[in-house]
Design a protein around this motif. Structure first.
Motif, PDB file in Angstrom:
ATOM      1  N   ARG A 263       0.835  -1.212   0.000  1.00 28.95           N
ATOM      2  CA  ARG A 263       0.000   0.000   0.000  1.00 28.95           C
ATOM      3  C   ARG A 263       0.866   1.257   0.000  1.00 28.95           C
ATOM      4  O   ARG A 263       0.532   2.245  -0.643  1.00 28.95           O
ATOM      5  N   ARG A 264       1.987   1.220   0.727  1.00 30.03           N
ATOM      6  CA  ARG A 264       2.894   2.373   0.761  1.00 30.03           C
ATOM      7  C   ARG A 264       3.477   2.638  -0.625  1.00 30.03           C
ATOM      8  O   ARG A 264       3.538   3.777  -1.093  1.00 30.03           O
ATOM      9  N   LEU A 265       3.893   1.549  -1.315  1.00 28.33           N
ATOM     10  CA  LEU A 265       4.452   1.707  -2.660  1.00 28.33           C
ATOM     11  C   LEU A 265       3.415   2.218  -3.642  1.00 28.33           C
ATOM     12  O   LEU A 265       3.696   3.070  -4.488  1.00 28.33           O
ATOM     13  N   ILE A 266       2.178   1.729  -3.527  1.00 27.68           N
ATOM     14  CA  ILE A 266       1.118   2.170  -4.431  1.00 27.68           C
ATOM     15  C   ILE A 266       0.791   3.638  -4.174  1.00 27.68           C
ATOM     16  O   ILE A 266       0.567   4.424  -5.105  1.00 27.68           O
ATOM     17  N   ALA A 267       0.799   4.041  -2.921  1.00 26.61           N
ATOM     18  CA  ALA A 267       0.458   5.423  -2.578  1.00 26.61           C
ATOM     19  C   ALA A 267       1.528   6.396  -3.055  1.00 26.61           C
ATOM     20  O   ALA A 267       1.226   7.536  -3.401  1.00 26.61           O
ATOM     21  N   THR A 268       2.777   5.964  -3.095  1.00 21.11           N
ATOM     22  CA  THR A 268       3.851   6.869  -3.505  1.00 21.11           C
ATOM     23  C   THR A 268       4.143   6.785  -4.996  1.00 21.11           C
ATOM     24  O   THR A 268       4.953   7.544  -5.502  1.00 21.11           O
ATOM     25  N   ALA A 269       3.487   5.884  -5.718  1.00 17.45           N
ATOM     26  CA  ALA A 269       3.726   5.743  -7.151  1.00 17.45           C
ATOM     27  C   ALA A 269       3.054   6.886  -7.901  1.00 17.45           C
ATOM     28  O   ALA A 269       2.050   7.448  -7.453  1.00 17.45           O
ATOM     29  N   TYR A 270       3.593   7.249  -9.049  1.00 15.15           N
ATOM     30  CA  TYR A 270       3.034   8.333  -9.851  1.00 15.15           C
ATOM     31  C   TYR A 270       2.871   7.848 -11.285  1.00 15.15           C
ATOM     32  O   TYR A 270       3.774   7.262 -11.864  1.00 15.15           O
ATOM     33  N   ARG A 271       1.715   8.107 -11.827  1.00 19.06           N
ATOM     34  CA  ARG A 271       1.452   7.777 -13.230  1.00 19.06           C
ATOM     35  C   ARG A 271       0.857   9.013 -13.886  1.00 19.06           C
ATOM     36  O   ARG A 271      -0.141   9.549 -13.421  1.00 19.06           O
ATOM     37  N   ASP A 272       1.468   9.438 -14.973  1.00 23.05           N
ATOM     38  CA  ASP A 272       1.005  10.611 -15.690  1.00 23.05           C
ATOM     39  C   ASP A 272      -0.196  10.215 -16.536  1.00 23.05           C
ATOM     40  O   ASP A 272      -0.077   9.416 -17.467  1.00 23.05           O
ATOM     41  N   GLU A 273      -1.354  10.746 -16.200  1.00 22.21           N
ATOM     42  CA  GLU A 273      -2.588  10.381 -16.891  1.00 22.21           C
ATOM     43  C   GLU A 273      -2.969  11.373 -17.990  1.00 22.21           C
ATOM     44  O   GLU A 273      -4.020  11.244 -18.596  1.00 22.21           O
ATOM     45  N   THR A 274      -2.137  12.390 -18.242  1.00 17.22           N
ATOM     46  CA  THR A 274      -2.491  13.356 -19.273  1.00 17.22           C
ATOM     47  C   THR A 274      -2.461  12.676 -20.638  1.00 17.22           C
ATOM     48  O   THR A 274      -1.577  11.854 -20.920  1.00 17.22           O
ATOM     49  N   PRO A 275      -3.430  12.987 -21.499  1.00 22.06           N
ATOM     50  CA  PRO A 275      -3.462  12.322 -22.814  1.00 22.06           C
ATOM     51  C   PRO A 275      -2.288  12.772 -23.686  1.00 22.06           C
ATOM     52  O   PRO A 275      -1.801  13.895 -23.566  1.00 22.06           O
ATOM     53  N   LEU A 276      -1.868  11.870 -24.526  1.00 21.97           N
ATOM     54  CA  LEU A 276      -0.781  12.183 -25.448  1.00 21.97           C
ATOM     55  C   LEU A 276      -1.276  13.180 -26.496  1.00 21.97           C
ATOM     56  O   LEU A 276      -2.444  13.129 -26.903  1.00 21.97           O
ATOM     57  N   PRO A 277      -0.418  14.084 -26.949  1.00 26.65           N
ATOM     58  CA  PRO A 277      -0.870  15.064 -27.939  1.00 26.65           C
ATOM     59  C   PRO A 277      -1.177  14.394 -29.276  1.00 26.65           C
ATOM     60  O   PRO A 277      -0.501  13.453 -29.691  1.00 26.65           O
ATOM     61  N   ALA A 278      -2.215  14.882 -29.919  1.00 26.14           N
ATOM     62  CA  ALA A 278      -2.580  14.357 -31.237  1.00 26.14           C
ATOM     63  C   ALA A 278      -1.669  14.971 -32.290  1.00 26.14           C
ATOM     64  O   ALA A 278      -1.080  16.024 -32.093  1.00 26.14           O
ATOM     65  N   HIS A 279      -1.573  14.306 -33.420  1.00 26.17           N
ATOM     66  CA  HIS A 279      -0.779  14.842 -34.520  1.00 26.17           C
ATOM     67  C   HIS A 279      -1.507  16.053 -35.084  1.00 26.17           C
ATOM     68  O   HIS A 279      -2.689  15.990 -35.411  1.00 26.17           O
TER      69      HIS A 279
END
Length: 153
Positions: A26-42
């Motif tokens: 739970r500690r590792l999951i709480a400190t993990a970071y995932r960038d959820e911003t969408p990738l730019p379109a062409h």
């Protein structure tokens, strides 16, 4: 230990209990970071010309390098022949062409020969059952006016 056996994995220094493992997860999951911003379109921005040679296939790249090398060689040989004929004032153009053209023809012939050379294929041998392989190296020496060859296994 026999050379073909694998060693046993070492036990962890301090084994975690189930509760401790869950808390750590739970500690590792709480400190993990995932960038959820969408990738730019062409977009509609036109492509930008990059420095250097334009992208080509490997064959086209090889051919262009060969042509550049052949052109440079021809320019050097022709320039040398022209300078020689100008300085000597009586050099025969045919002789100069033969003398300076022979190395160029030899280089082009060697280039064509090496282009056709292919590496030796990989050999994969698969055996079933017991196999005995005997590999020997033979060292050969030849000496003397009257050649005497000694083979040493």
């Amino acid at each position: 230990m026999h050379p073909n056996t694998t060693p046993e994995p070492a036990a962890p220094a301090a084994a975690l209990t189930e509760i401790q493992a869950e808390v750590e997860a739970r500690r590792l999951i709480a400190t993990a970071y995932r960038d959820e911003t969408p990738l730019p379109a062409h977009g509609n921005t036109p492509p930008v010309t990059q420095p250097g040679r334009p992208p080509m296939s490997q064959g086209a790249t090889d051919a262009s390098v060969l042509m550049l090398a052949g052109g440079a060689t021809t320019a050097m040989v022709g320039g040398t022949a022209a300078v020689l004929m100008y300085l000597s004032q009586f050099a025969d153009p045919l002789v100069c062409g033969l003398v300076f053209g022979a190395p160029t023809a030899l280089v082009l012939a060697l280039a064509r020969l090496t282009k056709r050379a292919k590496p030796a294929p990989d050999v994969h041998q698969h055996y079933t059952g017991p196999v005995y392989q005997d590999q020997r190296n033979v060292h050969t020496t030849t000496r003397g006016v009257w050649a005497k060859t000694n083979n040493h296994p």
